[in-house]
Design an enzyme around this catalytic site. Structure first.
Site, PDB file in Angstrom:
ATOM      1  N   ASP A 171       0.853  -1.190   0.000  1.00 46.72           N
ATOM      2  CA  ASP A 171       0.000   0.000   0.000  1.00 46.72           C
ATOM      3  C   ASP A 171       0.888   1.240   0.000  1.00 46.72           C
ATOM      4  O   ASP A 171       1.629   1.487   0.961  1.00 46.72           O
ATOM      5  CB  ASP A 171      -0.911   0.002   1.229  1.00 46.72           C
ATOM      6  CG  ASP A 171      -1.915   1.143   1.170  1.00 46.72           C
ATOM      7  OD1 ASP A 171      -3.003   0.943   0.616  1.00 46.72           O
ATOM      8  OD2 ASP A 171      -1.589   2.239   1.663  1.00 46.72           O
ATOM      9  N   VAL A 172       0.812   2.008  -1.062  1.00 48.76           N
ATOM     10  CA  VAL A 172       1.722   3.146  -1.246  1.00 48.76           C
ATOM     11  C   VAL A 172       1.583   4.174  -0.121  1.00 48.76           C
ATOM     12  O   VAL A 172       2.588   4.664   0.403  1.00 48.76           O
ATOM     13  CB  VAL A 172       1.484   3.817  -2.622  1.00 48.76           C
ATOM     14  CG1 VAL A 172       2.341   5.067  -2.762  1.00 48.76           C
ATOM     15  CG2 VAL A 172       1.795   2.842  -3.747  1.00 48.76           C
TER      16      VAL A 172
END
Length: 201
Positions: free
Chosen positions: A157-158
């Site tokens: 998840d960025v």
């Protein structure tokens, strides 16, 4: 419980970064609630449908899918022969294929929530990512928000990864940093998402 974990997080953060300590203290404890009220296959399909879309766009597309299915159970509607109708809801060919694969697995009895709940995150992820179009990010989100697994660090998840890196050190791998917060790494992700959405001070 949340207060106790919060104090522990602040203590751990003290050995990592004063910026992280400040971020945790400013936000206070996070609430962690899972929601398994929908069938697992439906939640998986909704997650796939909403990937890389804004919340508003994802809701709109999902609403069209439910309308197209009508009174038919979703896992019965999501079949390859309905591909044109599914794509007409605003879904790509790849997402349509993935959702049909999820529905097919559900019809075959391979997505029983009770069985998957008993697995650890690694084993559950292997089962979920074996489905065409279901990646590790989706498996992580399902483990956290559907099964309530408290110890998942979603490094794919960025927002979570970049926020933790910014609050600690860009030279340190976020997986190693997150390991310090086991067995509550899912809560660490919740802290990072909340901080990323918080207005600057």
């Amino acid at each position: 419980m949340s207060e106790e974990i919060h104090r522990r997080f602040v203590e751990i953060a003290g050995g990592l970064s004063p910026v992280l300590v400040d971020a945790l203290e400013r936000g206070g404890p996070v609430a962690f609630r899972a929601d398994a009220s929908q069938p697992l296959a439906e939640r998986l399909c909704r997650s796939v449908a909403g990937q890389q879309l804004s919340v508003k766009a994802a809701r709109s597309i999902w609403s069209r899918v439910l309308t197209a299915a009508g009174s038919m159970p979703l896992t019965e509607f999501l079949v390859e022969t309905n591909g044109e109708a599914i794509r007409a809801c605003g879904l790509s060919a790849a997402k349509t294929r993935a959702m049909c694969a999820i529905a097919r697995e559900a019809r075959a009895g391979g997505l029983e929530a009770g069985e998957l709940r008993d697995l650890d995150h690694a084993a559950r992820s292997r089962r979920l990512t074996a489905l065409w179009g279901v990646g590790q990010w989706t498996a992580d989100m399902i483990s956290i928000f559907y099964f309530g697994d408290e110890d998942v660090w979603p490094d794919g998840d960025v927002a979570a990864r970049k926020t933790l890196s910014r609050l600690t050190s860009p030279r340190r791998k976020t997986v190693r940093t997150a390991a310090r917060f086991a067995p509550y790494r899912s809560r660490l992700a919740l802290y990072m998402w909340r901080h990323a959405d918080a207005p600057p001070v």
